[in-house]
Design an enzyme around this catalytic site. Sequence first.
Site, short mmCIF file in Angstrom:
data_model
loop_
_atom_site.label_atom_id
_atom_site.label_comp_id
_atom_site.label_asym_id
_atom_site.label_seq_id
_atom_site.Cartn_x
_atom_site.Cartn_y
_atom_site.Cartn_z
N GLU A 183 -5.59 3.66 2.93
CA GLU A 183 -5.23 3.70 1.51
C GLU A 183 -6.44 3.58 0.59
OE1 GLU A 183 -3.93 1.65 3.79
OE2 GLU A 183 -1.94 2.53 4.10
N PHE A 216 1.45 -0.74 -0.06
CA PHE A 216 0.12 -0.42 0.48
C PHE A 216 -0.81 0.08 -0.63
CE2 PHE A 216 2.90 0.92 4.26
CZ PHE A 216 3.12 -0.41 4.59
#
Lengths: 308, 284
Positions: free
Chosen positions: A49, A74
């Site tokens: 991410e 996330f």
Amino acid sequence: MQRAYINALNKLAQEDDRVVSVLADNGTDYDWLFQRDFPERFFNVGIAEQNMVAMGAGLSTCGYIPFVLTAGSFLAYRAYEFIRDDVCFPCRNVKLVASGGGMSISNLGSTHHATEDLANLRALPNLTILSPASPAEVEAAVAEAYKIEGPVYIRMGMNGEKDFFPASRSGYPYQAQQIADGTDAAIITTGSIAEQALAAAQKLTTLGISTAVYVFSSIKPFDSETVLKLAAKVRLLATVEEHSITGGLGSAVAEVLCELPEHAVLCRIGLAGVFSQGYGTLKQMYRMNGLDAEAIADRVLKTWRKLS
Amino acid sequence: MNEADILRGLRKKIFLTACAGGGGHLASSFSSLEILYTLYARKTMNFRCNEPLWADRDRLILSKGHAALACYTVLSHVGFFGEDVLSGYAKPHSVLGGEPSGESIPGIETPTGSLGHGLSFGVGTALASKMSHADFETFVLLGDGECEEGSVWEAVIAASALKLGRLIAIVDVNGLQKMATVSEIAGISSWEDKWRSFGWDVVSVDGHDLEALTQILSHRRSHEDKPLAIVAKTVKGKGVSIMENNPVWHYRMPGKKELKTFMAELDISQEEVDHAKSIYQCAE
């Protein structure tokens, strides 16, 4: 909401070849539609991410308009510093899209729930935060994000949400929308939990507490004016959010009210100092965490009785 | 003036700028200086000083933001901004911070300082150049200590998977980080093997050897599929004997006795030191 998102993104990509879709291996059920139509502008960069967000920043400086998407938890937690330093601080044209906002990835539990995302992101300068409540609003949010030259966060649900109130006809609804009338109390809500808030208000009204419902689909900028108007009009304000009561919608309302000499009583309904509890469907999560229509109505009723 | 003298002059300027600004990462800056000098002063990168955002410029991402002083000094040396801007380093209202805060500095592409961001940003610009068939390369300067950040390896994987041949990571391997040696803390032995195993081309170079650096950095990689890692072996604190290879100098200015060594080895006069210090003391 996911289908609405991809429909809107495909439409944009059709019109503008600078629009690219970047995923961290956690997309929607419909990304294949984008990949099919624009394979050269579709990138799944893996379960990474932080890399996805900073990559988006790099792409944006070369003229591309990246829509980076992963689960809200996330995105808003793991990649937070990247959102801050690489996207918001230099005010880059990156669109941060959270699928599964709130508790909508319900049965995987708290690690997958974005219930503090509004709190940490609301503190970031330059970031626009859109919290659409329906598929129609998701489409409008994508179009709006594209129009804004700068960072935008879009918080989406992923549980087959319906258009349960009429869509705004004049672009993205920055101004709060009234979806139920009432004169005693007003519920202020955001995102797909608005449907529960609406049902709660209907119940309260039948019990004799005339309760209005306002949907705030933009968290930043925030429609303070409507809050001020409501604070002068009703005796009780309740915020309902699929989020911690710290830092999110409830806090945003409290920040407006605290500057007034007199105002309605505020009751903040959400996760109060706890992580989300339990597993199950979203409906079951609402029930277990005191956020279904019954529990919302009950909280408002109890607070109302203290006033009388 | 030969280049050895120029480089000594740049180290001197870095030191005096740090004095005038109240401190800076001297040792990291001295370790990266020849790399940055080769990119800009020997023009192994394409850039336009008077048009810093020229679309086809090669990008240099200073992921190890603490080499800011070296980068600013080289950018000023080649003409991105004047000495007046450089001398404002770390002062109120100056664009030049102890870490580079971003696009307001001509020649600086992105804010850095927090480690482990720059390579991902570079993956983005390299992907953009690939998508748009633009003719620019992206250079990312990282520290070896910085490679302890997990996000670096997210970017390493992505760059390889996306076949970003026009991405060049330069790892400034000086072997030291803030509190100890990199090998003591991370036990990292072979940088070459690590990057190669992720699918990158790898070359090693003496990071203070201008000829060797020039040979590698001037090679255009437009038709390559694999990103390139340049493992540049350097000496942290290079150019001042008492700083070299000593972690204590990560962020430190010399005391009275040590100052004599700096002055002797960097050819600095007492007047120059006094002047720089007076700038710092006068600043409000």
